[in-house]
Design an enzyme around this catalytic site. Sequence first.
Site, PDB file in Angstrom:
ATOM      1  N   ARG A 223       0.873  -1.184   0.000  1.00  0.00           N
ATOM      2  CA  ARG A 223       0.000   0.000   0.000  1.00  0.00           C
ATOM      3  C   ARG A 223       0.901   1.222   0.000  1.00  0.00           C
ATOM      4  O   ARG A 223       1.741   1.386   0.895  1.00  0.00           O
ATOM      5  CB  ARG A 223      -0.894  -0.010   1.239  1.00  0.00           C
ATOM      6  CG  ARG A 223      -1.796   1.224   1.407  1.00  0.00           C
ATOM      7  CD  ARG A 223      -2.826   1.290   0.283  1.00  0.00           C
ATOM      8  NE  ARG A 223      -3.897   2.223   0.583  1.00  0.00           N
ATOM      9  CZ  ARG A 223      -3.819   3.554   0.423  1.00  0.00           C
ATOM     10  NH1 ARG A 223      -2.693   4.093  -0.006  1.00  0.00           N
ATOM     11  NH2 ARG A 223      -4.858   4.315   0.700  1.00  0.00           N
ATOM     12  N   ASP A 228      -3.840   8.410  -1.505  1.00  0.00           N
ATOM     13  CA  ASP A 228      -5.077   7.636  -1.644  1.00  0.00           C
ATOM     14  C   ASP A 228      -5.619   7.904  -3.042  1.00  0.00           C
ATOM     15  O   ASP A 228      -5.965   9.042  -3.373  1.00  0.00           O
ATOM     16  CB  ASP A 228      -6.094   8.043  -0.579  1.00  0.00           C
ATOM     17  CG  ASP A 228      -7.165   6.983  -0.356  1.00  0.00           C
ATOM     18  OD1 ASP A 228      -7.076   5.927  -0.997  1.00  0.00           O
ATOM     19  OD2 ASP A 228      -8.080   7.220   0.464  1.00  0.00           O
ATOM     20  N   GLU A 231     -10.791   4.509  -6.140  1.00  0.00           N
ATOM     21  CA  GLU A 231     -11.032   3.076  -6.231  1.00  0.00           C
ATOM     22  C   GLU A 231     -11.392   2.705  -7.668  1.00  0.00           C
ATOM     23  O   GLU A 231     -11.779   3.559  -8.476  1.00  0.00           O
ATOM     24  CB  GLU A 231     -12.180   2.673  -5.286  1.00  0.00           C
ATOM     25  CG  GLU A 231     -11.900   2.952  -3.815  1.00  0.00           C
ATOM     26  CD  GLU A 231     -10.797   2.081  -3.254  1.00  0.00           C
ATOM     27  OE1 GLU A 231     -10.590   0.966  -3.782  1.00  0.00           O
ATOM     28  OE2 GLU A 231     -10.136   2.498  -2.289  1.00  0.00           O
ATOM     29  N   ARG A 265      -1.513  -5.439   4.603  1.00  0.00           N
ATOM     30  CA  ARG A 265      -0.681  -4.928   3.528  1.00  0.00           C
ATOM     31  C   ARG A 265       0.542  -4.216   4.097  1.00  0.00           C
ATOM     32  O   ARG A 265       0.489  -3.614   5.167  1.00  0.00           O
ATOM     33  CB  ARG A 265      -1.480  -3.966   2.641  1.00  0.00           C
ATOM     34  CG  ARG A 265      -2.645  -4.613   1.928  1.00  0.00           C
ATOM     35  CD  ARG A 265      -3.477  -3.594   1.174  1.00  0.00           C
ATOM     36  NE  ARG A 265      -4.042  -2.584   2.068  1.00  0.00           N
ATOM     37  CZ  ARG A 265      -4.888  -1.630   1.680  1.00  0.00           C
ATOM     38  NH1 ARG A 265      -5.256  -1.553   0.411  1.00  0.00           N
ATOM     39  NH2 ARG A 265      -5.367  -0.768   2.547  1.00  0.00           N
TER      40      ARG A 265
END
Length: 334
Positions: A223, A228, A231, A265
């Site tokens: 990650r 961010d 998605e 992760r």
Amino acid sequence: MGNALRFLYRNCCKPTTADDDSFPPHGVSAGGLSALASDLFHFDITSQVPEGLSKQVHSSKNAQAKWYRRLLEAWREAKPPPKTAKEAALLIIKTLNKVQKSDIEGLLRFYGLSIPDDTVVEFSAELPTTLPEGVQFAMQTLPVDPRAVQDGDSVTVYVSTEDPRESVSIPPQVNLFAGKRLKARSRNDNGKAKELHDKIINSGYRVLKIDDKEILARKYRIRLRGIDAPEHKMPYGDEAKDELTKLVQGKCLSIFVYEEDQYGRTVGDIYCNGIFVQEVMLKKGWAWHYVTYDKRPQLARWEKEARAKKVGLWASPNPEKPWIWRRNNPRTDV
């Protein structure tokens, strides 16, 4: 036809035909923006690409029609729609980002448009020579399979067990399975070899064939720390994933590991050929600075620069934040 395109066409453009010599060179007489609007208007009605375009690009008429279909859709979805030649150029560049460079340049030339200077991104971060504060360890990966990129901030990598750090922590059963697999392969018992490889995979390892050599490697789900990205099912999710894929596919990565997240992760900073991957994703506008988990000021600065240039997802005036999207769309297969 969207109202913005219809208005621009009626007020800025004159209908043209193949016999009308008043328009060429396309972007010079009518202006790149209005010429593009005119051609999109006519394409919406006739499904015909403008005459003369094939002199500037190499792809077929069918390929050109696909471009105009995508450009028409992008224009309709743009809020606000392009109002300047620079914005029109950016619309073409972003919408047709998978089209070969020479055709993009030819299409821009057809409309008298140029690539905006601020679409060229310079990267400043360098591969650290010592472990940064908070880093638990560093790893060097094997070449990354493009299919291993999950989205714009997650990728699966493999590290060779010949690495000194990995060699001392291989579970005994994995070594046992690997040895038995080699024996099964030597006697051409492919069914048994596959069964043993499946056991290796279920243990978090895999045998990879690289340059005709088989390598036992450990799997890590990474990650990217501090960012961010959208998605997969969100707007710009595919574009963010494509950008990360272009950066890392086939490359050996340097990863500085900080911690493990709640999903198991590995959270880390990724460097590819000396370039800081998180910097690229932020400066090109395909990710947010994830300030909740990372306070580094340079990440905030890189996001701010992308916002100001309206590149990537910042072409949208108010893109949905992925952490809000996840809150409204919970998932269990992270």
